[in-house]
Design a protein around this motif. Structure first.
Motif, PDB file in Angstrom:
ATOM      1  N   GLN A  74      13.559  -0.014   0.880  1.00 13.56           N
ATOM      2  CA  GLN A  74      12.802  -0.996   0.104  1.00 13.56           C
ATOM      3  C   GLN A  74      13.348  -1.093  -1.317  1.00 13.56           C
ATOM      4  O   GLN A  74      13.547  -2.188  -1.861  1.00 13.56           O
ATOM      5  CB  GLN A  74      11.318  -0.587   0.053  1.00 13.56           C
ATOM      6  CG  GLN A  74      10.601  -0.789   1.388  1.00 13.56           C
ATOM      7  CD  GLN A  74       9.281  -0.027   1.476  1.00 13.56           C
ATOM      8  OE1 GLN A  74       9.030   0.920   0.727  1.00 13.56           O
ATOM      9  NE2 GLN A  74       8.427  -0.427   2.404  1.00 13.56           N
ATOM     10  N   THR A 103      -2.386  -5.335   3.499  1.00 14.18           N
ATOM     11  CA  THR A 103      -1.208  -6.084   3.048  1.00 14.18           C
ATOM     12  C   THR A 103      -1.189  -7.465   3.715  1.00 14.18           C
ATOM     13  O   THR A 103      -0.897  -8.483   3.072  1.00 14.18           O
ATOM     14  CB  THR A 103       0.084  -5.292   3.363  1.00 14.18           C
ATOM     15  OG1 THR A 103      -0.079  -3.959   2.855  1.00 14.18           O
ATOM     16  CG2 THR A 103       1.301  -5.927   2.741  1.00 14.18           C
ATOM     17  N   CYS A 158       0.857  -1.195   0.000  1.00 14.89           N
ATOM     18  CA  CYS A 158       0.000   0.000   0.000  1.00 14.89           C
ATOM     19  C   CYS A 158       0.895   1.247   0.000  1.00 14.89           C
ATOM     20  O   CYS A 158       2.008   1.221   0.521  1.00 14.89           O
ATOM     21  CB  CYS A 158      -0.843   0.060   1.273  1.00 14.89           C
ATOM     22  SG  CYS A 158      -1.871  -1.387   1.520  1.00 14.89           S
ATOM     23  N   LEU A 201       2.647  12.027  -3.591  1.00 16.95           N
ATOM     24  CA  LEU A 201       2.041  11.511  -2.351  1.00 16.95           C
ATOM     25  C   LEU A 201       2.621  12.227  -1.124  1.00 16.95           C
ATOM     26  O   LEU A 201       1.891  12.626  -0.208  1.00 16.95           O
ATOM     27  CB  LEU A 201       2.252   9.995  -2.235  1.00 16.95           C
ATOM     28  CG  LEU A 201       1.740   9.335  -0.949  1.00 16.95           C
ATOM     29  CD1 LEU A 201       0.225   9.496  -0.808  1.00 16.95           C
ATOM     30  CD2 LEU A 201       2.107   7.851  -0.903  1.00 16.95           C
ATOM     31  N   LYS A 202       3.943  12.411  -1.128  1.00 15.76           N
ATOM     32  CA  LYS A 202       4.588  13.096   0.013  1.00 15.76           C
ATOM     33  C   LYS A 202       4.005  14.493   0.185  1.00 15.76           C
ATOM     34  O   LYS A 202       3.742  14.938   1.290  1.00 15.76           O
ATOM     35  CB  LYS A 202       6.105  13.227  -0.191  1.00 15.76           C
ATOM     36  CG  LYS A 202       6.961  11.999  -0.026  1.00 15.76           C
ATOM     37  CD  LYS A 202       7.126  11.511   1.384  1.00 15.76           C
ATOM     38  CE  LYS A 202       6.048  10.525   1.734  1.00 15.76           C
ATOM     39  NZ  LYS A 202       6.331   9.144   1.529  1.00 15.76           N
ATOM     40  N   ALA A 225       5.022  10.159   7.421  1.00 10.17           N
ATOM     41  CA  ALA A 225       5.382  10.058   6.003  1.00 10.17           C
ATOM     42  C   ALA A 225       6.626   9.185   5.871  1.00 10.17           C
ATOM     43  O   ALA A 225       7.658   9.448   6.474  1.00 10.17           O
ATOM     44  CB  ALA A 225       5.645  11.440   5.432  1.00 10.17           C
ATOM     45  N   SER A 226       6.512   8.153   5.077  1.00 10.99           N
ATOM     46  CA  SER A 226       7.614   7.221   4.925  1.00 10.99           C
ATOM     47  C   SER A 226       8.702   7.822   4.036  1.00 10.99           C
ATOM     48  O   SER A 226       8.421   8.327   2.961  1.00 10.99           O
ATOM     49  CB  SER A 226       7.073   5.932   4.308  1.00 10.99           C
ATOM     50  OG  SER A 226       8.085   4.989   4.234  1.00 10.99           O
ATOM     51  N   VAL A 249      -1.575   1.345   9.392  1.00  8.34           N
ATOM     52  CA  VAL A 249      -3.008   1.320   9.102  1.00  8.34           C
ATOM     53  C   VAL A 249      -3.528  -0.092   9.354  1.00  8.34           C
ATOM     54  O   VAL A 249      -3.526  -0.943   8.468  1.00  8.34           O
ATOM     55  CB  VAL A 249      -3.285   1.798   7.666  1.00  8.34           C
ATOM     56  CG1 VAL A 249      -4.774   1.883   7.404  1.00  8.34           C
ATOM     57  CG2 VAL A 249      -2.646   3.167   7.442  1.00  8.34           C
ATOM     58  N   THR A 290       3.272   4.284  -0.093  1.00  6.91           N
ATOM     59  CA  THR A 290       4.677   4.441  -0.465  1.00  6.91           C
ATOM     60  C   THR A 290       5.333   3.093  -0.752  1.00  6.91           C
ATOM     61  O   THR A 290       6.147   2.974  -1.668  1.00  6.91           O
ATOM     62  CB  THR A 290       5.415   5.192   0.674  1.00  6.91           C
ATOM     63  OG1 THR A 290       4.976   6.554   0.655  1.00  6.91           O
ATOM     64  CG2 THR A 290       6.910   5.156   0.507  1.00  6.91           C
ATOM     65  N   SER A 291       4.972   2.079   0.016  1.00  6.90           N
ATOM     66  CA  SER A 291       5.559   0.754  -0.211  1.00  6.90           C
ATOM     67  C   SER A 291       5.146   0.218  -1.582  1.00  6.90           C
ATOM     68  O   SER A 291       5.905  -0.496  -2.243  1.00  6.90           O
ATOM     69  CB  SER A 291       5.126  -0.209   0.894  1.00  6.90           C
ATOM     70  OG  SER A 291       5.593   0.264   2.142  1.00  6.90           O
ATOM     71  N   THR A 317       6.274  -3.893   3.177  1.00  5.94           N
ATOM     72  CA  THR A 317       5.645  -3.101   4.236  1.00  5.94           C
ATOM     73  C   THR A 317       6.660  -2.616   5.261  1.00  5.94           C
ATOM     74  O   THR A 317       7.497  -3.407   5.735  1.00  5.94           O
ATOM     75  CB  THR A 317       4.515  -3.916   4.927  1.00  5.94           C
ATOM     76  OG1 THR A 317       4.080  -3.242   6.101  1.00  5.94           O
ATOM     77  CG2 THR A 317       4.958  -5.320   5.316  1.00  5.94           C
ATOM     78  N   GLN A 318       6.622  -1.344   5.557  1.00  3.54           N
ATOM     79  CA  GLN A 318       7.504  -0.802   6.586  1.00  3.54           C
ATOM     80  C   GLN A 318       7.089  -1.365   7.945  1.00  3.54           C
ATOM     81  O   GLN A 318       7.889  -1.950   8.667  1.00  3.54           O
ATOM     82  CB  GLN A 318       7.415   0.734   6.587  1.00  3.54           C
ATOM     83  CG  GLN A 318       8.422   1.462   7.480  1.00  3.54           C
ATOM     84  CD  GLN A 318       8.114   1.408   8.959  1.00  3.54           C
ATOM     85  OE1 GLN A 318       8.972   1.026   9.750  1.00  3.54           O
ATOM     86  NE2 GLN A 318       6.904   1.712   9.352  1.00  3.54           N
ATOM     87  N   SER A 319       5.810  -1.174   8.284  1.00  2.78           N
ATOM     88  CA  SER A 319       5.343  -1.491   9.643  1.00  2.78           C
ATOM     89  C   SER A 319       5.159  -2.990   9.876  1.00  2.78           C
ATOM     90  O   SER A 319       5.272  -3.469  10.999  1.00  2.78           O
ATOM     91  CB  SER A 319       4.002  -0.804   9.896  1.00  2.78           C
ATOM     92  OG  SER A 319       3.022  -1.304   8.984  1.00  2.78           O
ATOM     93  N   GLY A 320       4.821  -3.708   8.799  1.00  2.00           N
ATOM     94  CA  GLY A 320       4.489  -5.121   8.958  1.00  2.00           C
ATOM     95  C   GLY A 320       3.132  -5.342   9.588  1.00  2.00           C
ATOM     96  O   GLY A 320       2.786  -6.466   9.980  1.00  2.00           O
ATOM     97  N   THR A 334       0.142  -3.461   8.273  1.00  2.00           N
ATOM     98  CA  THR A 334      -0.918  -2.910   7.417  1.00  2.00           C
ATOM     99  C   THR A 334      -1.966  -3.989   7.121  1.00  2.00           C
ATOM    100  O   THR A 334      -1.646  -5.052   6.588  1.00  2.00           O
ATOM    101  CB  THR A 334      -0.293  -2.352   6.123  1.00  2.00           C
ATOM    102  OG1 THR A 334       0.686  -1.387   6.504  1.00  2.00           O
ATOM    103  CG2 THR A 334      -1.338  -1.710   5.229  1.00  2.00           C
TER     104      THR A 334
HETATM  105  C1  F6R Z   1       3.168   7.377   2.972  1.00  2.00           C
HETATM  106  C2  F6R Z   1       2.938   6.307   3.912  1.00  2.00           C
HETATM  107  C3  F6R Z   1       1.891   5.290   3.613  1.00  2.00           C
HETATM  108  C4  F6R Z   1       2.454   3.889   3.857  1.00  2.00           C
HETATM  109  C5  F6R Z   1       1.361   2.832   3.727  1.00  2.00           C
HETATM  110  C6  F6R Z   1       1.902   1.428   3.877  1.00  2.00           C
HETATM  111  O1  F6R Z   1       4.206   8.202   3.375  1.00  2.00           O
HETATM  112  O2  F6R Z   1       3.590   6.231   4.912  1.00  2.00           O
HETATM  113  O3  F6R Z   1       1.434   5.423   2.298  1.00  2.00           O
HETATM  114  O4  F6R Z   1       3.486   3.665   2.969  1.00  2.00           O
HETATM  115  O5  F6R Z   1       0.362   3.052   4.687  1.00  2.00           O
HETATM  116  O6  F6R Z   1       2.512   1.246   5.113  1.00  2.00           O
HETATM  117  P1  F6R Z   1       3.457   0.029   5.404  1.00  2.00           P
HETATM  118  O7  F6R Z   1       4.652   0.167   4.551  1.00  2.00           O
HETATM  119  O8  F6R Z   1       3.766   0.121   6.868  1.00  2.00           O
HETATM  120  O9  F6R Z   1       2.678  -1.221   5.064  1.00  2.00           O
END
Ligand code: F6R
Length: 365
Positions: free
Chosen positions: A165, A113, A58, A241-242, A157-158, A362, A60-61, A105-108, A110
């Motif tokens: 990634q 995802t 989702c 997006l940013k 903001a990622s 999210v 940025t990822s 995924t950054q957070s793992g 979402t």
């Molecule tokens: C944008 C942003 C979001 C995340 C998205 C997915 O700056 O932070 O668009 O990239 O919610 O999040 P992850 O990578 O944690 O699954």
């Protein structure tokens, strides 16, 4: 914890030489001119069978996934698709037996995802994660994966997670490529170029002063277009997006040549176009897209390579970045766009680390 920085977002942008280095640490096998990963949990034989890759994510990822698609198809020649996780989870696309899935995924955590990943796993596909947060739900449920090692990302903001990634996806393309058509010298060349990236990112960050000047000049504009082609098309989407998420400014990203199919109608004296136009095989084509915007009196901010004298005559403002191989350009061209959104948001008095309506992870669908 913030040290010399006013916000986490700025701190994380400036951490990128280090976070990119960390994403690569211990992952080169120079004798064999390839990448190595500790946690894929699949035999070389099984990986060799993969004939299709699906990247799902989702936001940025997902943009990082788009860069990954170009990398994997160019270097490994494996047909690759990028799917919004929120769509994939409810769609039922045909997937050949040897399709491999990567959830990015950054957070793992979402929710979409995670659901897309579970759906693919249930169907029996090897399902791996490219993830930052160690021990997160997606990291735990995946069959295997690759950690970004970017360190905590606090700003909503990622930023550094995106470049990590992209770095990991470059390593993956090298790895899959070396199992197929990519020669030893070609693999060695990629490794050499990747190893230079931390220093080059350090160099890229020197554009900060120029970005501040540009932000000053355009902070009051209410609509922006972001344009790029090939490897810089996902960068255009990410730049837009940013800006949207932290400045609350309407921005759209497009492949530059799509302009004439509609968005060109938006161009006027108060709608700046940010052209991501470093040196590349189709540079003259991007320049002609840029000229189409100038001809309609649209202000143009260019992200271009140092030493590109021509661009200064065409664009209103130019932010220069180091000249790197085309496939590595997203790592450098995304940085001035991160900084631009940060400084415009500051001008407009927005809370850059905690933008309205958004959450860092999210966990609802
Ligand atoms: C944008 C942003 C979001 C995340 C998205 C997915 O700056 O932070 O668009 O990239 O919610 O999040 P992850 O990578 O944690 O699954």
């Amino acid at each position: 914890e913030l040290g010399e920085f006013e916000h986490y977002m700025l701190k994380e942008i400036f951490e990128q030489p280090q976070s990119i280095e960390n994403a690569m640490r211990g992952r080169f096998n120079e004798d064999e001119a390839t990448a190595v990963f500790g946690g894929l949990n699949m035999s070389a034989k099984d990986i060799r069978k993969v004939d299709r890759i699906v990247l799902t994510a989702c936001g940025t990822s997902w943009h990082a996934g788009l860069v990954g698609e170009y990398l994997l198809e160019e270097f490994a020649r494996i047909p690759t698709e990028v799917e919004y996780a929120s769509e994939l989870r409810y769609r039922n696309p045909p997937m050949s037996e040897n399709t491999m899935i990567f959830a990015i995924t950054q957070s793992g955590e979402t929710a979409d995802t995670l659901a897309a990943m579970r759906e693919c796993k249930r169907k029996g596909h090897p399902t791996l994660a490219i993830c930052n947060v160690v021990g997160s739900t997606i990291a735990r449920e995946a069959d295997g994966g690759i950690y970004l090692h970017a360190g905590p990302e606090v700003g909503v903001a990622s930023t550094k997670a995106f470049t990590s990634q992209v770095t990991v996806l470059t390593l993956l393309a090298l790895y899959f490529g070396r199992m197929r058509h990519l020669s030893y010298p070609a693999g060695s060349r990629i490794i050499r170029h990747l190893k230079e990236m931390p220093r080059i990112i350090e160099e890229t960050l020197k554009c900060h002063e120029m970005v501040k000047y540009v932000a000053d000049k355009y902070a009051k504009n209410n609509n922006f277009l972001y344009l790029g082609r090939l490897y810089n098309f996902p960068v255009a989407l990410e730049g837009a997006l940013k800006l949207k998420e932290i400045s609350y400014i309407h921005a759209e990203g497009y492949p530059a040549a799509e302009m004439k199919h509609g968005p060109l109608a938006l161009v006027d004296e108060v709608t700046p176009s940010v052209f991501v136009v470093p040196k590349c095989g189709i540079y003259p084509k991007v320049i002609s897209n840029l000229e189409e915007v100038k001809a309609r009196k649209g202000p143009v901010i260019a992200i271009a390579c140092k030493g590109d004298d021509k661009i200064a005559e065409l664009a209103d403002d130019v932010i220069f970045v180091p000249d790197v191989e085309e496939y590595l350009q997203p790592l450098v061209t995304s940085i001035p766009l991160q900084l631009l959104s940060y400084h415009i948001a500051l001008h407009r008095g927005c809370n850059v680390d905690r933008p309205r309506n958004l959450a860092k992870s999210v966990t609802v669908e």
